[in-house]
Motif scaffolding. Structure first.
Motif, PDB file in Angstrom:
ATOM      1  N   VAL A 144       0.705  -1.189   0.055  1.00 54.23           N
ATOM      2  CA  VAL A 144       0.031   0.089   0.086  1.00 54.23           C
ATOM      3  C   VAL A 144       0.816   1.241  -0.007  1.00 54.23           C
ATOM      4  CG1 VAL A 144      -1.878   1.115   1.162  1.00 54.23           C
ATOM      5  CG2 VAL A 144      -1.705  -1.125   1.343  1.00 54.23           C
ATOM      6  N   ILE A 145       0.434   2.126  -0.939  1.00 51.46           N
ATOM      7  CA  ILE A 145       1.185   3.363  -0.955  1.00 51.46           C
ATOM      8  C   ILE A 145       0.803   4.668  -0.238  1.00 51.46           C
ATOM      9  CG2 ILE A 145       2.372   2.562  -3.287  1.00 51.46           C
ATOM     10  CD1 ILE A 145       0.493   4.592  -4.583  1.00 51.46           C
ATOM     11  N   ALA A 146       1.760   5.659  -0.118  1.00 51.75           N
ATOM     12  CA  ALA A 146       1.425   6.869   0.640  1.00 51.75           C
ATOM     13  C   ALA A 146       0.207   7.426   0.016  1.00 51.75           C
ATOM     14  CB  ALA A 146       2.569   7.881   0.405  1.00 51.75           C
ATOM     15  N   GLY A 147      -0.908   7.889   0.808  1.00 54.72           N
ATOM     16  CA  GLY A 147      -1.948   8.640   0.604  1.00 54.72           C
ATOM     17  C   GLY A 147      -3.201   7.438   0.499  1.00 54.72           C
ATOM     18  N   ASP A 148      -2.904   6.124   0.591  1.00 51.56           N
ATOM     19  CA  ASP A 148      -4.009   5.087   0.326  1.00 51.56           C
ATOM     20  C   ASP A 148      -4.549   4.642   1.733  1.00 51.56           C
ATOM     21  OD1 ASP A 148      -5.646   3.696  -0.793  1.00 51.56           O
ATOM     22  OD2 ASP A 148      -4.383   2.387  -2.072  1.00 51.56           O
ATOM     23  N   ILE A 149      -5.622   3.788   1.734  1.00 56.38           N
ATOM     24  CA  ILE A 149      -6.045   3.311   2.918  1.00 56.38           C
ATOM     25  C   ILE A 149      -6.176   1.828   2.912  1.00 56.38           C
ATOM     26  CG2 ILE A 149      -8.289   2.930   4.077  1.00 56.38           C
ATOM     27  CD1 ILE A 149      -8.907   5.967   3.597  1.00 56.38           C
ATOM     28  N   CYS A 150      -5.810   1.259   3.952  1.00 59.71           N
ATOM     29  CA  CYS A 150      -5.639  -0.133   3.937  1.00 59.71           C
ATOM     30  C   CYS A 150      -6.100  -0.669   5.480  1.00 59.71           C
ATOM     31  CB  CYS A 150      -4.345  -0.801   3.669  1.00 59.71           C
ATOM     32  SG  CYS A 150      -2.970  -0.045   5.058  1.00 59.71           S
ATOM     33  N   ALA A 151      -6.096  -2.035   5.360  1.00 61.63           N
ATOM     34  CA  ALA A 151      -6.476  -2.699   7.110  1.00 61.63           C
ATOM     35  C   ALA A 151      -5.316  -3.774   7.319  1.00 61.63           C
ATOM     36  CB  ALA A 151      -7.780  -3.206   6.916  1.00 61.63           C
ATOM     37  N   VAL A 152      -4.964  -3.836   8.450  1.00 58.89           N
ATOM     38  CA  VAL A 152      -3.931  -4.888   8.820  1.00 58.89           C
ATOM     39  C   VAL A 152      -4.416  -5.606  10.101  1.00 58.89           C
ATOM     40  CG1 VAL A 152      -1.921  -3.448   8.464  1.00 58.89           C
ATOM     41  CG2 VAL A 152      -2.892  -3.179  10.491  1.00 58.89           C
ATOM     42  N   THR A 153      -4.268  -6.707  10.414  1.00 56.59           N
ATOM     43  CA  THR A 153      -4.883  -7.712  11.438  1.00 56.59           C
ATOM     44  C   THR A 153      -3.632  -8.224  12.396  1.00 56.59           C
ATOM     45  OG1 THR A 153      -4.806  -9.541  10.022  1.00 56.59           O
ATOM     46  CG2 THR A 153      -6.894  -8.266  10.292  1.00 56.59           C
ATOM     47  N   ARG A 154      -3.734  -8.886  13.441  1.00 56.30           N
ATOM     48  CA  ARG A 154      -2.852  -9.612  14.010  1.00 56.30           C
ATOM     49  C   ARG A 154      -1.832  -8.881  14.665  1.00 56.30           C
ATOM     50  NH1 ARG A 154      -2.188 -14.693  10.096  1.00 56.30           N
ATOM     51  NH2 ARG A 154      -4.435 -15.386   9.912  1.00 56.30           N
TER      52      ARG A 154
END
Length: 680
Positions: free
Chosen positions: A358-368
């Motif tokens: 995922v690059i700068a400016g974008d939105i993402c999700a992480v787990t664990r």
């Protein structure tokens, strides 16, 4: 996808204004979904939780990523209900683009004004989408006048509704002078109705005047009567939007997809891409200030603006990548330690789609990830970055939780911890003095929702009771007391005799003024221990005692029977002997509150606060015609204040509170408090 082709857009508005339906239409128009879902049928992509489907409204943040014209548009649908204001605060602090949805059939509502003020305060470029224009008896001119009156003159209509015989069937775009007519299935370009052309040209000229103001070259061109190119108009309007000088307004109907494609194009043309943003302020690991440009060439950093607890996946953290690139398998720095990002997702409603980076400016999700939640920063271990967390509202109303089944005790704490991760505005605290477990929120209905979730989702049987106020006792006078603890009946006995003086003090403190060895020094700690133990329960109502200095001045001892226990008990007895002679008083907790509301309600608020024994400290003018009233008020007087304030201000006012100090309870309330505590 390049950083400059990303747009992050939050969708806000008063409850039931049509936000979720608009998101559904945007997703359909951009071909993310083959068919639109409906709120009533519980088939929308953003209202996916059982609670949302049951209520028919959003209760938590949902991220919907769209692809449109080689751009990625991350839509963030948030609840319109004030009970979930923490959702709006968290998201608005992370994104720089917004659509404020207004129901044309109702007009500007309380939530509309609150959200707009929040967006302006945060400097978020905003569009207004006047939805439900196809409702009967909608008068656009009246709606527009109300919007400009309540939200500000910077609101400029980029569109004008079209229709025959008072029915809405499309609009004319006042920027490019093109009409978009609904043919029963979709919007198609058409000619502007002749009877509306003059009005559209008037709007167009207003827009051109705004364009001319953006720089001297265009202003000279305007005065010379030269036409602006469409690119000049769009570029200048974009500058006005980014600077907060313009708030474009468009009209449409989310259910019929009218105005939706225009809105998608406006996201690209007028909202900032992450590269347009000013460098973000942050700190390094030593607390030194640093700035973070939104660029893939910078070291990695990201901010968590929302945490979701999924029964199957576990804790999901939604991030805005502020700089650099995040890859699966990267080691990242979080709250003093490093962790490995083992999974990385693009979130679309309830679905998690795996991605590799995922690059700068974008939105993402992480787990664990351990000990990582809303407001936390994740960064490269080689360039540690910490962003200032968003400040969430404080809990202003509390209820005590009472379990009806003791077997649920082991489930309660984990359930409350998960709920706090999802909603930072919830507060949980255990009062050891009153033996109450308190749940706090921003409103009565906010707490009710949380309690319902405990019952329905976590299957915990419970009831509630009123929060008990924590009082204190103290003294206003000085007196001496004798403590005699003597038990001698053969064998080892107890012998401890003391004389002590008790006087008012800033804090509880023990001292000694013993002369001649009347009490051996090795027993001083025992007397001190007895003194502090006695302070745990005053003789008026059993409240802890504060603000007392106990001074050991004399005593007697026995060479055989004296011991620490005897002198400890003597200290307790001396306190009890003197206490009622020291003019004891009850102290009540005083809270510092800050009430924010429109100026027109100030008189009503002040009148009500006077009935609550409040002392006004300051009244400060705030932006957009509101005032902040700061006051000191007894906690007992504001247990129900959030409900009263809502009534006084037509739901537009809010307040925060924090503990200030303990002060003497008025004499006329003293007997009542003592009696209530003795009953308990």
């Amino acid at each position: 996808m390049k950083t400059e082709n990303i747009r992050n857009v939050v969708i806000l508005g008063h409850q039931s204004s049509g936000k979720t339906t608009l998101v559904e239409s945007l997703a359909f128009t951009s071909k993310l979904i083959p068919q639109k879902g409906e709120v009533e049928k519980k088939t929308t992509i953003s209202d996916y939780t059982p609670d949302e489907q049951k209520r028919g409204s959003s209760i938590q943040t949902a991220v919907i990523p769209l692809r449109y014209n080689d751009h990625k548009i991350n839509l963030i649908d948030i609840p319109g209900n004030d009970d979930f204001i923490s959702e709006a605060i968290g998201v608005v602090g992370a994104v720089k683009g917004a659509v404020l949805v207004i129901d044309a059939s109702i007009g500007v509502q309380v939530g509309t004004v609150k959200h707009y003020k929040m967006l302006k305060k945060k400097g978020v470029p905003t569009f207004i989408f006047v939805n439900k224009m196809d409702k009967e008896d909608v008068n656009f001119e009246e709606v527009l006048d109300e919007i400009r009156e309540k939200l500000g003159k910077e609101v400029i209509s980029f569109c004008y509704p079209l229709g025959h015989e008072k029915s809405f069937d499309g609009f004319a775009n006042a920027v490019d002078l093109k009409a978009h007519i609904y043919n029963g299935k979709e919007c198609v370009e058409a000619e502007i109705y002749p009877d509306k052309r003059a009005k559209i040209l008037e709007l167009h000229n207003t827009i051109v005047e705004e364009v001319a103001k953006t720089n001297d070259e265009l202003l000279e061109k305007f005065f010379n009567g030269e036409e602006f190119t469409m690119q000049e108009i769009r570029d200048s309007l974009r500058i006005g939007v980014l600077n907060g000088e313009l708030t474009p307004l468009i009209v449409g109907s989310a259910t019929k997809n009218i105005g939706v494609q225009t809105l998608l194009n406006m996201f690209i043309n007028y909202l900032p891409n992450p590269n347009d943003l000013k460098p973000l302020a942050a700190q390094d690991e030593n607390g030194n200030e640093k700035i973070v440009p939104t660029s893939v060439d910078e070291p990695f950093s990201a901010y968590c603006f929302k945490t979701v607890v999924d029964p199957y996946t576990g804790t999901i953290n939604i991030l805005k990548v502020c700089s650099g690139v995040l890859h699966v398998g990267d080691e990242v720095y979080i709250n003093g330690g490093t962790q490995k990002v083992s999974m990385l997702y693009e979130m679309c409603g309830k679905n998690l789609n795996s991605v590799s980076e995922v690059i700068a400016g974008d939105i993402c999700a992480v787990t664990r990830l351990d000990k990582f939640c809303s407001g936390d920063t994740m960064s490269s271990p080689k360039s540690i970055t910490v962003f200032k967390p968003v400040k969430y509202p404080t809990a202003v109303i509390f209820k005590a939780i009472v379990l009806t089944n003791k077997n649920d005790e082991s489930k309660l704490s984990p359930a409350l911890a998960k709920m706090q991760l999802e909603d930072p505005a919830l507060e949980v605290k255990r009062n050891n003095e009153t033996k109450q477990l308190l749940l706090g929120g921003v409103s009565e209905s906010h707490i009710t929702y949380a309690l319902d979730k405990l019952k329905n989702v976590y299957k915990i049987a419970l009831t509630t009771e009123k929060m008990k106020i924590i009082y204190r006792e103290s003294i206003k006078g000085t007196a001496e007391g004798d403590g005699r603890y003597v038990k001698q009946s053969g064998g080892s006995g107890f012998y401890g005799v003391v004389k002590m003086r008790f006087e008012p003090s800033e804090e509880n403190v023990f001292a000694e003024e013993v002369f001649g060895g009347a009490v051996p020094k090795n027993y001083f700690p025992a007397v001190e221990k007895g003194f502090f133990e006695a302070l745990n329960s005053g003789l008026l109502a059993g409240f802890p005692v504060i603000g007392v200095k106990g001074v050991l001045i004399d005593g007697k001892y026995h060479p055989v029977d004296s011991n620490e226990q005897a002198f400890k008990m003597a200290g307790i007895l001396a306190f009890k002997d003197a206490y009622l002679k020291c003019r004891p008083i009850i102290l009540e907790p005083i809270m510092r509150i800050k009430v924010v509301a429109d100026t027109i309600y100030t008189g009503n608020i002040l009148s009500d606060l006077n009935t609550r024994r409040a002392r006004i400290q300051n009244i400060e003018e705030k932006e957009h015609g509101s005032q902040e009233i700061e006051a000191l008020v007894p906690e007992a007087e504001i247990i129900d204040y959030v409900t009263k304030l809502k009534s006084l201000t037509q739901a537009s006012g809010f307040f925060n509170r924090e503990f200030e100090a303990y002060e003497e309870l008025p004499e006329f309330l003293k007997d009542k408090v003592i009696a209530e505590n003795k009953v308990e």
